[in-house]
Enzyme design. Structure first.
Site, PDB file in Angstrom:
ATOM      1  N   SER A 143       0.865  -1.187   0.000  1.00 37.38           N
ATOM      2  CA  SER A 143       0.000   0.000   0.000  1.00 37.38           C
ATOM      3  C   SER A 143       0.901   1.237   0.000  1.00 37.38           C
ATOM      4  O   SER A 143       2.088   1.142   0.336  1.00 37.38           O
ATOM      5  CB  SER A 143      -0.832  -0.002   1.286  1.00 37.38           C
ATOM      6  OG  SER A 143      -1.469   1.243   1.491  1.00 37.38           O
ATOM      7  N   TYR A 156      -2.008  -1.208  10.508  1.00 37.60           N
ATOM      8  CA  TYR A 156      -1.978  -1.363   9.051  1.00 37.60           C
ATOM      9  C   TYR A 156      -0.657  -0.831   8.485  1.00 37.60           C
ATOM     10  O   TYR A 156      -0.004  -1.482   7.675  1.00 37.60           O
ATOM     11  CB  TYR A 156      -3.178  -0.614   8.469  1.00 37.60           C
ATOM     12  CG  TYR A 156      -3.426  -0.800   6.992  1.00 37.60           C
ATOM     13  CD1 TYR A 156      -4.107  -1.926   6.520  1.00 37.60           C
ATOM     14  CD2 TYR A 156      -3.027   0.158   6.061  1.00 37.60           C
ATOM     15  CE1 TYR A 156      -4.365  -2.085   5.158  1.00 37.60           C
ATOM     16  CE2 TYR A 156      -3.284   0.009   4.708  1.00 37.60           C
ATOM     17  CZ  TYR A 156      -3.964  -1.114   4.258  1.00 37.60           C
ATOM     18  OH  TYR A 156      -4.219  -1.266   2.915  1.00 37.60           O
TER      19      TYR A 156
HETATM   20  P1  NAD Z   1     -11.461  -6.091   0.057  1.00 37.17           P
HETATM   21  O1  NAD Z   1     -11.994  -5.943   1.429  1.00 37.17           O
HETATM   22  O2  NAD Z   1     -12.310  -5.711  -1.109  1.00 37.17           O
HETATM   23  O3  NAD Z   1     -10.994  -7.604  -0.181  1.00 37.17           O
HETATM   24  C1  NAD Z   1     -10.267  -8.306   0.779  1.00 37.17           C
HETATM   25  C2  NAD Z   1     -10.253  -9.771   0.424  1.00 37.17           C
HETATM   26  O4  NAD Z   1      -9.501 -10.460   1.435  1.00 37.17           O
HETATM   27  C3  NAD Z   1     -11.653 -10.422   0.394  1.00 37.17           C
HETATM   28  O5  NAD Z   1     -11.671 -11.397  -0.641  1.00 37.17           O
HETATM   29  C4  NAD Z   1     -11.728 -11.113   1.764  1.00 37.17           C
HETATM   30  O6  NAD Z   1     -12.605 -12.238   1.773  1.00 37.17           O
HETATM   31  C5  NAD Z   1     -10.276 -11.538   1.923  1.00 37.17           C
HETATM   32  N1  NAD Z   1      -9.897 -11.805   3.306  1.00 37.17           N
HETATM   33  C6  NAD Z   1      -9.968 -10.988   4.389  1.00 37.17           C
HETATM   34  N2  NAD Z   1      -9.530 -11.632   5.480  1.00 37.17           N
HETATM   35  C7  NAD Z   1      -9.134 -12.861   5.079  1.00 37.17           C
HETATM   36  C8  NAD Z   1      -8.607 -13.988   5.743  1.00 37.17           C
HETATM   37  N3  NAD Z   1      -8.373 -13.981   7.066  1.00 37.17           N
HETATM   38  N4  NAD Z   1      -8.347 -15.111   5.029  1.00 37.17           N
HETATM   39  C9  NAD Z   1      -8.606 -15.160   3.685  1.00 37.17           C
HETATM   40  N5  NAD Z   1      -9.107 -14.111   3.008  1.00 37.17           N
HETATM   41  C10 NAD Z   1      -9.375 -12.990   3.704  1.00 37.17           C
HETATM   42  O7  NAD Z   1     -10.061  -5.309   0.087  1.00 37.17           O
HETATM   43  P2  NAD Z   1      -9.189  -4.630  -1.082  1.00 37.17           P
HETATM   44  O8  NAD Z   1      -9.363  -3.179  -0.972  1.00 37.17           O
HETATM   45  O9  NAD Z   1      -9.403  -5.299  -2.382  1.00 37.17           O
HETATM   46  O10 NAD Z   1      -7.730  -4.938  -0.532  1.00 37.17           O
HETATM   47  C11 NAD Z   1      -6.871  -5.906  -1.086  1.00 37.17           C
HETATM   48  C12 NAD Z   1      -5.438  -5.611  -0.646  1.00 37.17           C
HETATM   49  O11 NAD Z   1      -5.015  -4.363  -1.183  1.00 37.17           O
HETATM   50  C13 NAD Z   1      -5.290  -5.503   0.867  1.00 37.17           C
HETATM   51  O12 NAD Z   1      -4.068  -6.086   1.257  1.00 37.17           O
HETATM   52  C14 NAD Z   1      -5.291  -4.016   1.097  1.00 37.17           C
HETATM   53  O13 NAD Z   1      -4.616  -3.683   2.277  1.00 37.17           O
HETATM   54  C15 NAD Z   1      -4.552  -3.545  -0.131  1.00 37.17           C
HETATM   55  N6  NAD Z   1      -4.786  -2.143  -0.470  1.00 37.17           N
HETATM   56  C16 NAD Z   1      -6.049  -1.669  -0.694  1.00 37.17           C
HETATM   57  C17 NAD Z   1      -6.219  -0.342  -1.019  1.00 37.17           C
HETATM   58  C18 NAD Z   1      -7.573   0.239  -1.303  1.00 37.17           C
HETATM   59  O14 NAD Z   1      -7.666   1.457  -1.411  1.00 37.17           O
HETATM   60  N7  NAD Z   1      -8.625  -0.551  -1.449  1.00 37.17           N
HETATM   61  C19 NAD Z   1      -5.122   0.516  -1.097  1.00 37.17           C
HETATM   62  C20 NAD Z   1      -3.850   0.005  -0.866  1.00 37.17           C
HETATM   63  C21 NAD Z   1      -3.699  -1.326  -0.552  1.00 37.17           C
END
Ligand code: NAD
Length: 261
Positions: A143, A156
Site C-alpha cells: 500500500s 496497518y
Molecule cells: P477487500 O476488502 O475488497 O478484499 C479483501 C479480500 O480479502 C476479500 O476477498 C476477503 O474475503 C479476503 N480476506 C480478508 N480476510 C481474510 C482472511 N483472514 N483469510 C482469507 N481471506 C481474507 O479489500 P481490497 O481493498 O481489495 O484490498 C486488497 C489488498 O489491497 C489488501 O491487502 C489491502 O490492504 C490492499 N490495499 C487496498 C487499497 C484500497 O484502497 N482498497 C489501497 C492500498 C492497498
C-alpha cells in the site's frame, strides 16, 4: 498480452476488490487460478465459472490466511491440485482505525496475521517449488501505507511497511533462482475495504459521504480520483511477464502521486 496458460497463480483474498481484479486478469491471460477468500458459497461458485475460460481453470480455496497452518495448506493444495504454484499474490488484507493508545490488541494481531504473517507463511511454503522449477513471481499487495503513514492506522501501516521489508529480503534471497519478488503500493482504490472507511469517517465526523471522499480520503491523492482495480491488475500482469524479469525487490507505487509529496 503475455500467454500465461502454462502458469498457476494463487491470489489470497480474491473473492472481492483488488484480489478479484488481479485474479480476473490472470484468468484472461490463460493462467490457472486459485481464488481464496471469504464469501457465500453459491456466489463463489458463480465467480469461478465467470472467470474461467476453460474447464477447471479457476478454483477456490477457503483457507483463513490469519492461521499459519491454513496458509501452508492453501499453498500445498494449490501445488497438488494444479501441479505447481508459479505466481503467488499476497493480497488478503483488513483494516482497523483507532488512536494507538486505544488500539484493541486483537485488531492489532488480526492485521499482522492477515497482512504480514500470511505473506511470510505463503512465501516460505511457495519458494521451494519455485526454486526447483527455476521460475517464480511473488507479488505483495502492500500500500502507499507501506511507504508513508497516516494517523490512526498504526497496525496497518506497520504491517504494510513490514511487507515492503519482507519483499526486499526475499528478492535478495531468490534473485539467482529466476524468482522475482515485488511490492505493489496502491493509493485509494474504491473497494469494500475503503467503503467501510468512508462509512466510518462519515459517522465520526458527521459529514456526508461525498465530503468525506473529497476532503478526507482523496485529500492525500493528488489526482483526486480513485484508482481502478484494472490499473493494479495491469501492473501485476506486467511484473509476471518475461520483460519484468530484472525488476525485483522494488515497491511500485500506483497512488496518483500520493507519495511524491
Ligand atoms: P477487500 O476488502 O475488497 O478484499 C479483501 C479480500 O480479502 C476479500 O476477498 C476477503 O474475503 C479476503 N480476506 C480478508 N480476510 C481474510 C482472511 N483472514 N483469510 C482469507 N481471506 C481474507 O479489500 P481490497 O481493498 O481489495 O484490498 C486488497 C489488498 O489491497 C489488501 O491487502 C489491502 O490492504 C490492499 N490495499 C487496498 C487499497 C484500497 O484502497 N482498497 C489501497 C492500498 C492497498
Amino acid at each position: 498480452m503475455e500467454n500465461l496458460s502454462q502458469k498457476t497463480v494463487l491470489v489470497t483474498g480474491s473473492t472481492s476488490g483488488i484480489g478479484l481484479g488481479i485474479a480476473r486478469a490472470f484468468a484472461q491471460a490463460g493462467a490457472k487460478v486459485m481464488l481464496n477468500g471469504f464469501g457465500d458459497d453459491a456466489l463463489i461458485k458463480q465467480l469461478c465459472a465467470e472467470l474461467a475460460m476453460r474447464p477447471n481453470q479457476v478454483r477456490h480455496h477457503g483457507a483463513n490466511v490469519a492461521e499459519a497452518n491454513e496458509v501452508r495448506r492453501l499453498v500445498a493444495d494449490t501445488e497438488q491440485e494444479f501441479g505447481a504454484l508459479d505466481i503467488l499474490v499476497n493480497n488478503a488484507g483488513i483494516q482497523f482505525v483507532a488512536p494507538v493508545e486505544e488500539f484493541p490488541e486483537q485488531d492489532w494481531s488480526a492485521i499482522q496475521n492477515v497482512v504480514l504473517n500470511s505473506s511470510f507463511h505463503a512465501i516460505k511454503a511457495a519458494v521451494p517449488g519455485m526454486k526447483r522449477r527455476g521460475w517464480g513471481r511473488i507479488l505483495n499487495l502492500a500500500s502507499a501505507h507501506g511507504l508513508v503513514a497516516s494517523p490512526f492506522k498504526s497496525a496497518y501501516v506497520a504491517a504494510k511497511h513490514g511487507q515492503v521489508g519482507l519483499t526486499k529480503a526475499v528478492a535478495l534471497e531468490t534473485a539467482e533462482h529466476g524468482i522475482t519478488c515485488n511490492a505493489i503500493c496502491p493509493g485509494y482504490v474504491r473497494t469494500a475495504l475503503v467503503e467501510k472507511q468512508i462509512e466510518n469517517q462519515a459517522k465520526v465526523h458527521g459529514l456526508p459521504r461525498e465530503k468525506v471522499i473529497r476532503d478526507i480520503i482523496l485529500a492525500v491523492q493528488p489526482t483526486k480520483r480513485f484508482i481502478e482495480v484494472e490499473e493494479i491488475a495491469a501492473v501485476a500482469l506486467f511484473l509476471c511477464s518475461e520483460s519484468a524479469r530484472s525488476i525485483t525487490g522494488t515497491a511500485i507505487s500506483i497512488d496518483g502521486g500520493w507519495t511524491a509529496r
